[in-house]
Write a protein that holds these residues in place. Structure first.
Motif, PDB file in Angstrom:
ATOM      1  N   GLU A 323      -6.307   2.806   2.082  1.00 49.17           N
ATOM      2  CA  GLU A 323      -6.155   2.696   1.010  1.00 49.17           C
ATOM      3  C   GLU A 323      -6.481   4.476   0.244  1.00 49.17           C
ATOM      4  OE1 GLU A 323      -7.844   0.359   2.298  1.00 49.17           O
ATOM      5  OE2 GLU A 323      -7.601  -1.200   1.249  1.00 49.17           O
ATOM      6  N   GLU A 324      -7.359   5.361   1.478  1.00 52.97           N
ATOM      7  CA  GLU A 324      -7.337   6.570   1.321  1.00 52.97           C
ATOM      8  C   GLU A 324      -5.757   7.058   1.200  1.00 52.97           C
ATOM      9  OE1 GLU A 324     -10.279   8.324   3.429  1.00 52.97           O
ATOM     10  OE2 GLU A 324      -9.162   7.466   5.601  1.00 52.97           O
ATOM     11  N   THR A 325      -5.359   7.182   1.998  1.00 50.79           N
ATOM     12  CA  THR A 325      -4.528   7.337   2.735  1.00 50.79           C
ATOM     13  C   THR A 325      -2.691   7.319   1.453  1.00 50.79           C
ATOM     14  OG1 THR A 325      -3.027   5.969   3.645  1.00 50.79           O
ATOM     15  CG2 THR A 325      -4.820   7.683   4.793  1.00 50.79           C
ATOM     16  N   GLN A 326      -3.162   6.250   0.457  1.00 54.34           N
ATOM     17  CA  GLN A 326      -1.493   5.652  -0.452  1.00 54.34           C
ATOM     18  C   GLN A 326      -1.768   6.865  -1.773  1.00 54.34           C
ATOM     19  OE1 GLN A 326       0.665   2.579   0.575  1.00 54.34           O
ATOM     20  NE2 GLN A 326      -0.900   3.932   2.818  1.00 54.34           N
ATOM     21  N   ASN A 327      -0.380   7.459  -1.277  1.00 48.12           N
ATOM     22  CA  ASN A 327      -0.032   8.011  -2.830  1.00 48.12           C
ATOM     23  C   ASN A 327      -0.911   8.993  -2.602  1.00 48.12           C
ATOM     24  OD1 ASN A 327       1.472   5.708  -3.803  1.00 48.12           O
ATOM     25  ND2 ASN A 327      -0.380   4.727  -4.401  1.00 48.12           N
ATOM     26  N   ARG A 328      -0.371   9.971  -1.326  1.00 47.99           N
ATOM     27  CA  ARG A 328      -1.337  11.455  -1.859  1.00 47.99           C
ATOM     28  C   ARG A 328      -0.326  12.133  -1.618  1.00 47.99           C
ATOM     29  NH1 ARG A 328      -6.981  10.347   0.460  1.00 47.99           N
ATOM     30  NH2 ARG A 328      -7.101  12.860  -0.449  1.00 47.99           N
ATOM     31  N   ASP A 329      -0.604  13.725  -1.238  1.00 45.92           N
ATOM     32  CA  ASP A 329       0.237  14.862  -1.191  1.00 45.92           C
ATOM     33  C   ASP A 329       0.844  14.601   0.001  1.00 45.92           C
ATOM     34  OD1 ASP A 329       1.374  17.209  -0.518  1.00 45.92           O
ATOM     35  OD2 ASP A 329      -0.938  19.077  -1.402  1.00 45.92           O
ATOM     36  N   PRO A 330       2.274  14.490  -0.276  1.00 46.75           N
ATOM     37  CA  PRO A 330       2.988  14.321   1.377  1.00 46.75           C
ATOM     38  C   PRO A 330       2.653  15.346   2.160  1.00 46.75           C
ATOM     39  CG  PRO A 330       4.766  14.210  -0.781  1.00 46.75           C
ATOM     40  CD  PRO A 330       3.121  14.878  -0.846  1.00 46.75           C
ATOM     41  N   ARG A 331       1.283  16.384   2.216  1.00 43.75           N
ATOM     42  CA  ARG A 331       1.823  17.177   3.481  1.00 43.75           C
ATOM     43  C   ARG A 331       0.775  16.084   4.495  1.00 43.75           C
ATOM     44  NH1 ARG A 331       0.346  22.992   0.170  1.00 43.75           N
ATOM     45  NH2 ARG A 331      -0.352  21.021  -1.740  1.00 43.75           N
ATOM     46  N   MET A 332      -0.262  15.630   3.857  1.00 48.14           N
ATOM     47  CA  MET A 332      -1.249  14.630   4.552  1.00 48.14           C
ATOM     48  C   MET A 332      -0.613  14.071   5.675  1.00 48.14           C
ATOM     49  SD  MET A 332      -3.665  11.208   3.713  1.00 48.14           S
ATOM     50  CE  MET A 332      -4.844  12.596   2.733  1.00 48.14           C
ATOM     51  N   ALA A 333       0.842  12.844   5.306  1.00 41.90           N
ATOM     52  CA  ALA A 333       1.078  12.893   6.033  1.00 41.90           C
ATOM     53  C   ALA A 333       2.187  13.330   7.047  1.00 41.90           C
ATOM     54  CB  ALA A 333       2.335  11.275   5.247  1.00 41.90           C
ATOM     55  N   GLN A 334       2.425  14.499   7.242  1.00 44.85           N
ATOM     56  CA  GLN A 334       2.987  15.565   8.096  1.00 44.85           C
ATOM     57  C   GLN A 334       2.264  15.967   8.964  1.00 44.85           C
ATOM     58  OE1 GLN A 334       6.819  17.369   5.825  1.00 44.85           O
ATOM     59  NE2 GLN A 334       5.553  16.201   4.059  1.00 44.85           N
ATOM     60  N   THR A 335       0.778  15.715   8.119  1.00 42.91           N
ATOM     61  CA  THR A 335      -0.598  16.903   9.400  1.00 42.91           C
ATOM     62  C   THR A 335      -0.889  15.840  10.290  1.00 42.91           C
ATOM     63  OG1 THR A 335      -0.564  17.787   6.935  1.00 42.91           O
ATOM     64  CG2 THR A 335      -2.297  18.413   8.948  1.00 42.91           C
ATOM     65  N   ILE A 336      -1.045  14.722   9.396  1.00 42.90           N
ATOM     66  CA  ILE A 336      -1.917  13.795  10.547  1.00 42.90           C
ATOM     67  C   ILE A 336      -1.074  12.733  10.415  1.00 42.90           C
ATOM     68  CG2 ILE A 336      -4.156  14.340  10.170  1.00 42.90           C
ATOM     69  CD1 ILE A 336      -5.177  12.468   8.101  1.00 42.90           C
ATOM     70  N   ARG A 337      -1.671  10.676  11.278  1.00 42.77           N
ATOM     71  CA  ARG A 337      -1.077  10.179  11.320  1.00 42.77           C
ATOM     72  C   ARG A 337      -1.695   9.417  10.144  1.00 42.77           C
ATOM     73  NH1 ARG A 337      -0.806   7.170  17.941  1.00 42.77           N
ATOM     74  NH2 ARG A 337      -0.390   8.944  18.345  1.00 42.77           N
ATOM     75  N   THR A 338      -0.735   8.714   9.214  1.00 44.41           N
ATOM     76  CA  THR A 338      -0.896   7.905   8.303  1.00 44.41           C
ATOM     77  C   THR A 338      -0.185   6.480   8.108  1.00 44.41           C
ATOM     78  OG1 THR A 338       0.763   8.791   6.936  1.00 44.41           O
ATOM     79  CG2 THR A 338      -1.392   9.554   6.756  1.00 44.41           C
ATOM     80  N   PRO A 339      -0.502   5.461   7.982  1.00 48.98           N
ATOM     81  CA  PRO A 339       0.151   4.202   7.945  1.00 48.98           C
ATOM     82  C   PRO A 339       2.033   4.586   8.170  1.00 48.98           C
ATOM     83  CG  PRO A 339      -1.769   3.744   6.487  1.00 48.98           C
ATOM     84  CD  PRO A 339      -1.877   5.217   6.644  1.00 48.98           C
ATOM     85  N   GLY A 340       2.269   4.025   8.563  1.00 46.82           N
ATOM     86  CA  GLY A 340       4.538   4.242   8.990  1.00 46.82           C
ATOM     87  C   GLY A 340       4.554   5.028   9.676  1.00 46.82           C
ATOM     88  N   TYR A 341       3.430   5.833  10.405  1.00 42.20           N
ATOM     89  CA  TYR A 341       4.166   6.549  11.127  1.00 42.20           C
ATOM     90  C   TYR A 341       4.680   6.183  12.186  1.00 42.20           C
ATOM     91  CZ  TYR A 341       3.233  10.437  15.078  1.00 42.20           C
ATOM     92  OH  TYR A 341       3.631  10.938  15.718  1.00 42.20           O
ATOM     93  N   LYS A 342       5.818   7.071  12.666  1.00 45.15           N
ATOM     94  CA  LYS A 342       6.517   6.587  13.782  1.00 45.15           C
ATOM     95  C   LYS A 342       6.698   8.105  14.702  1.00 45.15           C
ATOM     96  CE  LYS A 342       9.547   3.297  12.036  1.00 45.15           C
ATOM     97  NZ  LYS A 342      11.282   2.706  11.384  1.00 45.15           N
TER      98      LYS A 342
END
Length: 583
Positions: A323-342
């Motif tokens: 829940e906390e990683t949804q619809n966040r600043d895209p830099r989050m998913a480019q800095t740490i693993r978030t759901p869907g990370y490959k």
């Protein structure tokens, strides 16, 4: 294709090695005697190339503790973070050998009759002297200023520390000389006019804000120097913010084999063919090297994708990972693993690995394909980025109370545009300062620009995370006491089974007592080994709960001078609070 330039140089009875030249040349030590050296442009170049060793390597940039300060938790703590520093008998950063080499060069470079070359390489030498003294100023405050080579019986060796005002004024003189004389042609590996402007922007922001928040006075003119140096880079049009797909562009800067020099002003180069490699993959992904993980407070600082505050959402404190990683600043998913990370080089989706990350917030910044996991990474490491200069500019203007929406539009907006985030609105930020950030920074001085200043600090933390700036930021803001706070990770309501990425499969089991029968594909964490702040009632992961961290406001903003140096030079005075060896 990468090239690593190597020179082996002697200096009197010493040799220096650098990795910054296109070819390998060897010179006998005797040839470096000043009477028969420093005669040509190539000799000046060869000698000054050795100074590049002063620049940080990959380990210092992305891993060395305490550089990441309160951004990162690990299973070990640096003495600076824990509050257990002691006065050393020797060493401790009180080293001057590199300064002697720089001054030796500057005393002899006049032997070269090629004046244009001499000015250029003198500019490089004076860049590195300013860079050298910046480290000393940050570490010790007042230090002796030396701009000449001293003999062993020279009285200058036993001089008292010079005041930081004099040291900093001399640093500015050096860096201004470098700006005026270093080459204008861009280079990702060589010191240029633009590198010197970036360094001036950095050191002036540090010194100006340090003086402001520590009550030392005369800070406004130094922050104005920061503004002017930053503006010179901005208005030159030499650099820009690297853009592309908003979902990947930020991460691409840090996994690029060759530094992206549209934005990266200076980088440390790596090449497997030399071999000259680093171990980012290993440090980030190994279970035996600290298990680094992003802190919860950083995760909380990322805005929502629409620019609103995550911490304004009711119940954000107990949101779980998905829940906390949804619809966040895209830099989050480019800095740490978030759901869907490959992972690069793999097709399967990977969730965070709790065996290698103490908080669960596992880094992807700098991480390459699995082939590099054994310590053979070759992605270049940015040392100066244009993004930092833009952040320096905005912060200096905000601290001076002169920032406008136009200033934000030519700085912070560019960083947010990269990831398709809404711009920062100065009026809206100042009308409603973020209560969460106000709680993060106890020393911030409330005024009409408090809101926008907090947002700039947010932007700086997010954009520059894991690039080695955070500890010095806390020093200059007088926020060292933040290091006393517990370091937290993900929230879990207690023991149970967790589908971290909501794909229908259990990824993590937190159990109490006897371990359950293992099922392939699941991670198992025993409660107590994975510590939740409220035990069986759940809460955030607590990093090293049994260690009490301490910060002494009266002494910990500086390092101690080694006792041996105080004995050798009785004119030196110890920094406040560091009176005895072991204290």
């Amino acid at each position: 294709m990468k090239t690593i330039r190597i020179y082996i140089l002697g200096l009197l009875a010493t040799a220096s090695v650098s990795c910054n030249n296109d070819y390998l040349e060897r010179y006998p030590i005797a040839e470096l005697a000043p009477e028969n050296y420093f005669r040509s442009a190539s000799e000046l170049q060869n000698y000054t190339n050795a100074f590049y060793n002063r620049l940080p390597d990959a380990l210092a940039i992305h891993y060395n503790n305490p550089n990441q300060a309160d951004d990162e938790a690990r299973n070990t703590l640096a003495a600076e973070i824990q509050g257990t520093r002691e006065t050393p008998s020797s060493g401790g950063g009180w080293d001057w050998a590199e300064l002697r080499r720089i001054n030796f060069y500057l005393e002899n470079s006049h032997k070269c009759t090629d004046e244009a070359a001499r000015l250029q390489y003198d500019g490089i030498a004076r860049f590195f002297r300013a860079y050298f003294y910046f480290d000393k100023l940050v570490r010790f405050g007042d230090v002796p200023w030396y701009d000449s080579v001293l003999d062993i019986d020279d009285e200058g060796l036993t001089k008292a520390r010079d005041p930081r005002e004099l040291v900093f004024a001399n640093m500015l003189s050096d860096i201004d000389f470098a700006i005026a004389n270093c080459q204008e042609a861009k280079s990702g590996q060589l010191i240029t006019k633009w590198t010197a402007l970036a360094l001036k922007s950095r050191i002036c922001l540090f010194e100006g804000t340090f003086r402001k928040y520590h009550g030392l006075g005369n800070w406004e003119e130094i922050l104005q120097e920061c503004v002017e140096a930053s503006e010179a880079l901005i208005h030159s049009g030499t650099y820009s913010i690297y853009a592309g797909d908003p979902s990947t562009a930020y991460q691409e800067l840090f996994i690029a084999e060759d530094a992206i020099t549209s934005e990266v002003i200076l980088a440390r180069r790596y090449d497997a063919s030399v071999p000259f490699v680093h171990s980012a993959n290993f440090y980030i992904l190994s279970a035996s090297y600290g298990r680094p993980g992003m802190q919860k407070s950083v995760v909380n600082s990322y805005l929502m994708k629409d620019g609103s505050r995550f911490t304004a959402i009711p119940g954000y404190e107990t949101m779980q990972f998905f829940e906390e990683t949804q619809n966040r600043d895209p830099r989050m998913a480019q800095t740490i693993r978030t759901p869907g990370y490959k992972r690069i080089g793999r097709n399967e989706v990977s969730v965070p690995d709790f065996a290698t990350s103490v908080t669960g917030y596992q880094y992807v910044k700098y991480v390459l394909a699995p082939a590099f996991d054994s310590g053979q990474s070759t992605n270049d490491m940015p040392i100066f980025r244009y993004a930092e200069v833009l952040l320096n500019f905005a912060e200096a203007k905000a601290e001076l109370g002169t920032i406008t929406q136009t200033d934000i539009d030519q700085s912070i907006k560019l960083l947010r545009d990269r990831v398709a985030m809404p711009n920062l609105d100065v009026a809206a930020a100042n009308a409603n300062p973020d209560p969460y950030l106000l709680g993060e920074y106890a020393q911030i001085q409330a005024d009409a620009n408090t809101g926008v200043l907090l947002e700039i600090r947010r932007e700086r933390r997010i954009e520059l995370v894991k690039e080695g700036h955070r500890y010095r930021d806390l020093l200059r803001w007088k926020e060292g006491a933040r290091l006393e706070k517990p370091f937290y990770g993900m929230y879990f309501p207690g023991v149970g089974e967790y589908d971290l990425d909501h794909n229908g499969s259990i990824d993590l089991v937190i159990y109490q007592g006897q371990a359950p029968t293992a099922i392939p594909g699941r991670q198992y964490q025993r409660l107590g080994e994975l510590v939740l702040e409220n035990g069986t009632s759940g809460g955030r992961i607590v990093n090293l709960p049994d260690i009490i961290k301490q910060w002494d406001e009266d002494k910990d903003y500086y390092y101690p001078i080694p006792t041996q140096e105080l004995q050798l030079n009785t004119n030196l005075e110890q920094n406040p609070g560091w009176d005895r060896a072991g204290s």
